[in-house]
Write a protein that holds these residues in place. Sequence first.
Motif: not given
Length: 158
Positions: A46-54, A72-75, A97-99, A101-113
């Motif tokens: 599987q693939r997972v996405l972590v937003i704001g992982p620090g 995906v984290d902005p810092e 990946r730098e980004g 929650s606001i820029t999420l739609p512009a980031i090319d992310i393949e489907p995740v579970l």
Amino acid sequence: MTASTPSYKLKELFASTAPYYAAFRPRYAPEFYTLLADRFGLDGTQRVLVIGPGPGLIALELAPFVSAVVAVDPEKGMLEEGRRLAAERGFTNITWREGDSITLPAIDIEPVLLTVMGAAYHWMDRDQVARDLDRIIEPGGAIVLTSGGAPGDPEPAP
């Protein structure tokens, strides 16, 4: 600036804190990751996405259970620390990946579970994030929110 607009930029809040987050931020209970693996049948494919992982506290723990983690984290400093920790632990399946929650739609992310978010969730426009993630998360997948417990609590939440 309006009354609801913060006088700071989110990217500025966490600049230079990455090593301290990595060293001192309370960890999530190991049972949390076992629960996710059992509940979602994580078998390394599987693939997972972590937003704001620090610095990657969640991403690093999920990496052994899946084929790919997108963190995906902005810092930039947090991403660099996460890369360093991943290399130190021998993980090559995490993409940093730098980004945000606001820029999420512009980031090319393949489907995740799964999409997993910890404390960073409280900074987000939750309704918009859910709509954006609906396009990324596979059928049968989920948004997983986790808490590390009360502020200052050095022990993981049950």
